[in-house]
Design an enzyme around this catalytic site. Structure first.
Site, PDB file in Angstrom:
ATOM      1  N   ASP A 177      37.729 -17.177  17.897  1.00 16.68           N
ATOM      2  CA  ASP A 177      38.972 -17.169  18.664  1.00 16.68           C
ATOM      3  C   ASP A 177      39.348 -18.607  19.015  1.00 16.68           C
ATOM      4  O   ASP A 177      38.720 -19.560  18.539  1.00 16.68           O
ATOM      5  CB  ASP A 177      38.846 -16.288  19.907  1.00 16.68           C
ATOM      6  CG  ASP A 177      37.820 -16.813  20.903  1.00 16.68           C
ATOM      7  OD1 ASP A 177      36.936 -17.586  20.492  1.00 16.68           O
ATOM      8  OD2 ASP A 177      37.891 -16.448  22.091  1.00 16.68           O
TER       9      ASP A 177
ATOM     10  N   ASP B 122      34.363 -19.161  21.618  1.00 19.81           N
ATOM     11  CA  ASP B 122      33.221 -18.539  22.292  1.00 19.81           C
ATOM     12  C   ASP B 122      33.026 -17.106  21.799  1.00 19.81           C
ATOM     13  O   ASP B 122      32.096 -16.423  22.219  1.00 19.81           O
ATOM     14  CB  ASP B 122      33.349 -18.586  23.813  1.00 19.81           C
ATOM     15  CG  ASP B 122      34.569 -17.854  24.363  1.00 19.81           C
ATOM     16  OD1 ASP B 122      35.398 -17.385  23.558  1.00 19.81           O
ATOM     17  OD2 ASP B 122      34.695 -17.760  25.595  1.00 19.81           O
TER      18      ASP B 122
ATOM     19  N   ASP C  51      39.025 -20.712  21.482  1.00 23.03           N
ATOM     20  CA  ASP C  51      38.058 -21.683  22.009  1.00 23.03           C
ATOM     21  C   ASP C  51      36.661 -21.473  21.447  1.00 23.03           C
ATOM     22  O   ASP C  51      35.710 -22.131  21.880  1.00 23.03           O
ATOM     23  CB  ASP C  51      38.034 -21.654  23.537  1.00 23.03           C
ATOM     24  CG  ASP C  51      37.487 -20.342  24.102  1.00 23.03           C
ATOM     25  OD1 ASP C  51      37.586 -19.310  23.415  1.00 23.03           O
ATOM     26  OD2 ASP C  51      36.982 -20.348  25.239  1.00 23.03           O
TER      27      ASP C  51
ATOM     28  N   SER D 295      41.703 -19.238  25.479  1.00 26.09           N
ATOM     29  CA  SER D 295      40.860 -18.429  24.597  1.00 26.09           C
ATOM     30  C   SER D 295      41.661 -17.746  23.497  1.00 26.09           C
ATOM     31  O   SER D 295      42.245 -18.399  22.640  1.00 26.09           O
ATOM     32  CB  SER D 295      40.083 -17.418  25.451  1.00 26.09           C
ATOM     33  OG  SER D 295      39.097 -16.772  24.705  1.00 26.09           O
TER      34      SER D 295
END
Length: 546
Positions: free
Chosen positions: A336, A340, A338, A188
């Site tokens: 960010d 999400d 990834d 992440s």
């Protein structure tokens, strides 16, 4: 009595025919017959509807320690078990330290075995599970991706590779294409040298703790917990039962098409900035907004395996704020690693965090009549200013522990439609089961076009109290927060702050970090109280000097 037998019993007691019940549930009679005959189990959402229709609790309808998962049963250990490697956001650590190829391979081995095992899933012997895998742009993601895939295939699972993609795209494809589970290789917002393995169940949600517990038992060689006492490994698939590993980039393209389909307005008059953090969204976000007609200005979109999140994206918003202002853009969105998370930037180059985004989307959903129970779910970290602004439009705020997982659980349990975190995880349950940065960006832009207003004006009612957070790397997170001297100082600070704000002391779910947060009308007072708590933690010997 099985769940199917209970449904038949309750239907007869309540004098509801099979045809009537299938219409109420909006399912075919064939599906309902399969549930009643025990061929499959009802999905989680239909199970909850059945409880409401028959006015029974979930405990009365479902046997203890069973989770409904896309029509399958998963018998889990005690729900109060504690996981060792899997935190609130998967198995995370520095690549080739705690998280290495060997453990990644074993996680793949476990998943292939678990989802083909009749003990845990209502499948016939010989069933071949389907697992889809995505990854972000970290150098180590490729290594871990292939390790998980090899492990799963050696246990007899068929594996599809989405390659570089976002976490929400994996969640979408798992649900849409009926995979048994999905895996996202990502850490992440963490630095490039960290990585992680997020496992997503067949409902597109984060893996149940009980399944993670079983996976950890295998990692630690505890075959007794797996019901395989006396064994030295999980069985390997042989000959034609060995799984396949294939390219599945078409799934990623279908997710892009899904995002595009959600927009009702053309964006061709807007100049929109995107900061993709040199991460998973570097191609997807640009493709989506260009397809919707926006003039796209993109930055931090040249991943090299080492620059993900480096002075970029939603966790390093300062440079992007300047970028939006200097290029005279209408608005911008930073993601960010990834994707999400999403943090917005208004036309003046000012940050619009997750709290303000939740307010804007609450207004949007409320105007559409789809803000269930006029409630927004946020965490204890959300600013008090959000709560006050929501009250101003007749809405209430419910708080959970930190973690989008806990937000989503509350939303599911209570039927709420909107929730999220200050950090930019925003969940719109109508469209997704996880935070989705690109989806959030689309919905924010839709509201701007619908209202014909600037972003700054739409979020102006949210007056945030000054809030500061200090991240402290410590030797032992739990020992720090449980230390009696630290707790006494924390209580003393909160008592002194009184009605002027609040202080929070919490453990990071993914790092050896304690977060000290203070909310107060004065930034100077925030600093003062943070320093007071930090000094005690340092004196007690918990702080790791950087």
């Amino acid at each position: 009595m099985t769940i199917g037998e209970k449904i038949v019993h309750l239907r007869i007691v309540n004098n509801i025919s099979q045809e009537e019940l299938s219409k109420i549930l909006k399912v075919s009679r064939q599906s309902l017959s399969k549930w009643e005959n025990g061929d499959t189990l009802p999905p989680l959402d239909k199970t909850k509807e059945l409880c409401q229709i028959f006015k029974v609790s979930a405990d009365e309808l479902i046997d203890d320690n069973i989770v409904i998962h896309k029509g399958k049963k998963i018998e889990l250990p005690d729900e109060n078990i504690k996981t060792k490697y899997f935190g609130t956001d998967g198995f995370r650590g520095e690549a080739n330290e705690l998280l290495n190829s060997d453990r990644a391979y074993k996680i793949g081995r476990f998943l292939g075995w678990f989802y083909s095992n009749p003990k845990y899933n209502m499948q016939k012997p010989g069933y071949r599970p389907r697992i889809v895998i995505g990854k972000d742009t970290r150098r180590s993601s490729y290594m871990l991706e292939y390790s998980v895939a090899a492990g799963a295939a050696s246990s007899g699972a068929d594996v599809e590779l989405l390659h570089v993609t976002t976490t929400p795209s994996v969640s979408y494809i798992v649900r849409q294409d009926c995979f048994d589970c999905g895996v996202m290789i990502t850490a992440s917002h963490n630095p490039f040298y960290d990585n992680g393995i997020k496992v997503i169940n067949g409902n597109g949600e984060k893996l149940e703790d009980g399944v993670a517990y079983l996976a950890e038992a295998y990692l630690d060689g505890d075959f007794k917990t797996l019901g395989l006492e006396g064994e030295s490994d999980l069985p390997f698939a042989k000959r034609g039962d060995i799984g396949t590993i294939n390219d599945y980039s078409s799934g990623r393209n279908r997710y892009i098409g899904y995002l595009i389909s959600l927009a009702k307005h053309s964006m061709k008059r807007l100049k929109i900035g995107l900061d993709t953090a040199n991460g998973a969204s570097w191609m997807i976000a640009k493709s989506v907004f260009e397809a919707l007609g926006a003039q796209v200005f993109i930055t931090n979109n040249h991943p090299d395996g080492l620059n993900i999140n480096f002075n970029a994206g939603s966790t390093h918003i300062e440079n992007f704020c300047k970028y939006v202002k200097e290029n005279k853009l209408d608005l911008g969105f930073a993601f960010d690693g990834d994707a999400d998370r999403c943090i917005a930037v208004d036309e003046n180059g000012k940050e619009v965090d997750g709290d303000k985004i939740m307010y804007l989307l609450a207004c949007k959903l409320q105007s559409e009549g789809s803000l269930e129970k006029n409630t927004v779910v946020a965490t204890i970290m959300s600013n008090s200013g959000l709560e006050k602004a929501l009250k101003g439009i007749g809405c209430r705020l419910e708080r959970t522990k930190v973690g989008d997982r806990f937000v989503f659980e509350r939303m599911m349990n209570e039927g709420y439609s909107l929730g999220g975190e200050q950090s930019g995880h925003i969940i719109i349950r109508k469209y997704a089961t996880t935070g989705d940065g690109a989806l959030t960006a689309i919905m924010v832009t839709e509201e701007i076009l619908e209202r014909k207003e600037t972003l700054s004006k739409l979020v102006a009612p949210v007056k945030l109290l000054p809030q500061k957070t200090k991240n402290v790397r410590v030797t032992d997170k739990n020992a720090t927060v449980e230390d009696e001297v630290v707790k006494a100082k924390f209580e003393e600070v909160n008592k002194e702050i009184g009605d002027n704000g609040r202080a929070l002391l919490r453990q990071s779910g993914t790092e050896p970090v304690i977060r000290i947060m203070v909310e107060h009308g004065s930034l100077a007072e925030c600093d003062k109280y943070i320093d007071a708590i930090y000094s005690v933690i340092k004196k007690r010997g918990y702080v790791i000097d950087e």
